[in-house]
Design a protein around this motif. Structure first.
Motif, PDB file in Angstrom:
ATOM      1  N   THR A  61       0.855  -1.180   0.000  1.00  4.42           N
ATOM      2  CA  THR A  61       0.000   0.000   0.000  1.00  4.42           C
ATOM      3  C   THR A  61       0.898   1.239   0.000  1.00  4.42           C
ATOM      4  O   THR A  61       2.114   1.128   0.211  1.00  4.42           O
ATOM      5  CB  THR A  61      -0.903   0.029   1.243  1.00  4.42           C
ATOM      6  OG1 THR A  61      -0.070   0.170   2.396  1.00  4.42           O
ATOM      7  CG2 THR A  61      -1.754  -1.233   1.348  1.00  4.42           C
ATOM      8  N   VAL A  62       0.316   2.411  -0.187  1.00  5.59           N
ATOM      9  CA  VAL A  62       1.126   3.634  -0.168  1.00  5.59           C
ATOM     10  C   VAL A  62       1.692   3.916   1.213  1.00  5.59           C
ATOM     11  O   VAL A  62       2.663   4.653   1.347  1.00  5.59           O
ATOM     12  CB  VAL A  62       0.349   4.860  -0.707  1.00  5.59           C
ATOM     13  CG1 VAL A  62       0.097   4.727  -2.190  1.00  5.59           C
ATOM     14  CG2 VAL A  62      -0.942   5.075   0.037  1.00  5.59           C
ATOM     15  N   ILE A  79      -2.341  -9.309  -7.257  1.00  2.55           N
ATOM     16  CA  ILE A  79      -2.140  -8.653  -5.963  1.00  2.55           C
ATOM     17  C   ILE A  79      -3.460  -8.698  -5.201  1.00  2.55           C
ATOM     18  O   ILE A  79      -4.494  -8.319  -5.726  1.00  2.55           O
ATOM     19  CB  ILE A  79      -1.710  -7.176  -6.149  1.00  2.55           C
ATOM     20  CG1 ILE A  79      -0.443  -7.095  -6.985  1.00  2.55           C
ATOM     21  CG2 ILE A  79      -1.559  -6.484  -4.807  1.00  2.55           C
ATOM     22  CD1 ILE A  79      -0.151  -5.696  -7.519  1.00  2.55           C
ATOM     23  N   ASP A  80      -3.415  -9.153  -3.936  1.00  2.00           N
ATOM     24  CA  ASP A  80      -4.568  -9.053  -3.044  1.00  2.00           C
ATOM     25  C   ASP A  80      -4.543  -7.627  -2.491  1.00  2.00           C
ATOM     26  O   ASP A  80      -3.646  -7.272  -1.717  1.00  2.00           O
ATOM     27  CB  ASP A  80      -4.481 -10.077  -1.917  1.00  2.00           C
ATOM     28  CG  ASP A  80      -4.626 -11.490  -2.439  1.00  2.00           C
ATOM     29  OD1 ASP A  80      -5.306 -11.683  -3.463  1.00  2.00           O
ATOM     30  OD2 ASP A  80      -4.046 -12.393  -1.823  1.00  2.00           O
ATOM     31  N   THR A  81      -5.488  -6.806  -2.873  1.00  2.00           N
ATOM     32  CA  THR A  81      -5.453  -5.372  -2.560  1.00  2.00           C
ATOM     33  C   THR A  81      -5.800  -5.034  -1.123  1.00  2.00           C
ATOM     34  O   THR A  81      -5.483  -3.920  -0.660  1.00  2.00           O
ATOM     35  CB  THR A  81      -6.410  -4.588  -3.470  1.00  2.00           C
ATOM     36  OG1 THR A  81      -7.756  -4.976  -3.188  1.00  2.00           O
ATOM     37  CG2 THR A  81      -6.101  -4.821  -4.941  1.00  2.00           C
ATOM     38  N   GLU A  82      -6.462  -5.941  -0.442  1.00  2.48           N
ATOM     39  CA  GLU A  82      -6.924  -5.672   0.928  1.00  2.48           C
ATOM     40  C   GLU A  82      -7.699  -4.353   0.998  1.00  2.48           C
ATOM     41  O   GLU A  82      -7.632  -3.609   1.963  1.00  2.48           O
ATOM     42  CB  GLU A  82      -5.755  -5.691   1.911  1.00  2.48           C
ATOM     43  CG  GLU A  82      -5.106  -7.063   2.004  1.00  2.48           C
ATOM     44  CD  GLU A  82      -3.982  -7.121   3.012  1.00  2.48           C
ATOM     45  OE1 GLU A  82      -3.839  -6.209   3.848  1.00  2.48           O
ATOM     46  OE2 GLU A  82      -3.241  -8.121   2.970  1.00  2.48           O
ATOM     47  N   ARG A  83      -8.413  -4.074  -0.090  1.00  2.00           N
ATOM     48  CA  ARG A  83      -9.277  -2.876  -0.204  1.00  2.00           C
ATOM     49  C   ARG A  83      -8.498  -1.559  -0.204  1.00  2.00           C
ATOM     50  O   ARG A  83      -9.074  -0.495   0.011  1.00  2.00           O
ATOM     51  CB  ARG A  83     -10.370  -2.859   0.850  1.00  2.00           C
ATOM     52  CG  ARG A  83     -11.267  -4.070   0.812  1.00  2.00           C
ATOM     53  CD  ARG A  83     -12.097  -4.090  -0.444  1.00  2.00           C
ATOM     54  NE  ARG A  83     -12.963  -5.263  -0.455  1.00  2.00           N
ATOM     55  CZ  ARG A  83     -13.636  -5.646  -1.498  1.00  2.00           C
ATOM     56  NH1 ARG A  83     -13.545  -4.987  -2.607  1.00  2.00           N
ATOM     57  NH2 ARG A  83     -14.391  -6.707  -1.449  1.00  2.00           N
ATOM     58  N   ALA A  84      -7.203  -1.596  -0.444  1.00  3.15           N
ATOM     59  CA  ALA A  84      -6.426  -0.354  -0.553  1.00  3.15           C
ATOM     60  C   ALA A  84      -6.802   0.320  -1.867  1.00  3.15           C
ATOM     61  O   ALA A  84      -6.970  -0.326  -2.891  1.00  3.15           O
ATOM     62  CB  ALA A  84      -4.937  -0.650  -0.526  1.00  3.15           C
ATOM     63  N   SER A  85      -6.954   1.636  -1.847  1.00  6.04           N
ATOM     64  CA  SER A  85      -7.327   2.354  -3.067  1.00  6.04           C
ATOM     65  C   SER A  85      -6.108   2.751  -3.895  1.00  6.04           C
ATOM     66  O   SER A  85      -6.233   3.105  -5.061  1.00  6.04           O
ATOM     67  CB  SER A  85      -8.152   3.592  -2.730  1.00  6.04           C
ATOM     68  OG  SER A  85      -7.386   4.481  -1.939  1.00  6.04           O
ATOM     69  N   GLU A  86      -4.923   2.718  -3.270  1.00  6.45           N
ATOM     70  CA  GLU A  86      -3.677   2.993  -3.994  1.00  6.45           C
ATOM     71  C   GLU A  86      -2.657   1.941  -3.625  1.00  6.45           C
ATOM     72  O   GLU A  86      -2.454   1.619  -2.462  1.00  6.45           O
ATOM     73  CB  GLU A  86      -3.129   4.384  -3.641  1.00  6.45           C
ATOM     74  CG  GLU A  86      -3.991   5.508  -4.136  1.00  6.45           C
ATOM     75  CD  GLU A  86      -3.350   6.862  -3.923  1.00  6.45           C
ATOM     76  OE1 GLU A  86      -2.399   6.977  -3.112  1.00  6.45           O
ATOM     77  OE2 GLU A  86      -3.804   7.833  -4.541  1.00  6.45           O
ATOM     78  N   ILE A  87      -2.022   1.397  -4.648  1.00  6.50           N
ATOM     79  CA  ILE A  87      -1.041   0.329  -4.452  1.00  6.50           C
ATOM     80  C   ILE A  87       0.233   0.706  -5.176  1.00  6.50           C
ATOM     81  O   ILE A  87       0.213   1.174  -6.283  1.00  6.50           O
ATOM     82  CB  ILE A  87      -1.574  -1.019  -4.978  1.00  6.50           C
ATOM     83  CG1 ILE A  87      -2.791  -1.406  -4.152  1.00  6.50           C
ATOM     84  CG2 ILE A  87      -0.518  -2.086  -4.981  1.00  6.50           C
ATOM     85  CD1 ILE A  87      -3.519  -2.613  -4.628  1.00  6.50           C
TER      86      ILE A  87
END
Length: 87
Positions: A61-62, A79-87
């Motif tokens: 994440t950022v 990528i599993d984003t884990e609901r992050a809006s920016e990666i």
């Protein structure tokens, strides 16, 4: 203007022919994100395997929290984003 994807390329030791690429992806809205490299190079007229020499793929994440990333085929990573809006 905010760009949805930004790339940063650095070449710290040119003699090694190794460079570092960072990619920032904004406005992520899905639980996973696939990133891929093309297998066709313009003017080459052949299928290539650019990912064969890729090492050290990581996602975060950022705020620098690491994210799970796994290779799904020879040129794609999920990528599993884990609901992050920016990666």
């Amino acid at each position: 203007m905010i760009r949805p994807i930004e790339y940063t390329v650095s070449l710290e030791a040119p003699q090694t022919q190794t460079f570092h690429i960072s990619m920032l992806v904004r406005n992520v809205a899905s639980p996973t994100l696939d990133v891929a490299m093309p297998v066709w190079r313009q003017g080459k007229y052949a299928v290539i395997n650019p990912a064969a020499t890729v090492r050290g793929v990581r996602a975060a994440t950022v705020s620098a929290s690491p994210l799970t990333i796994r290779k799904t085929d020879k040129t794609t990573w999920r990528i599993d984003t884990e609901r992050a809006s920016e990666i």
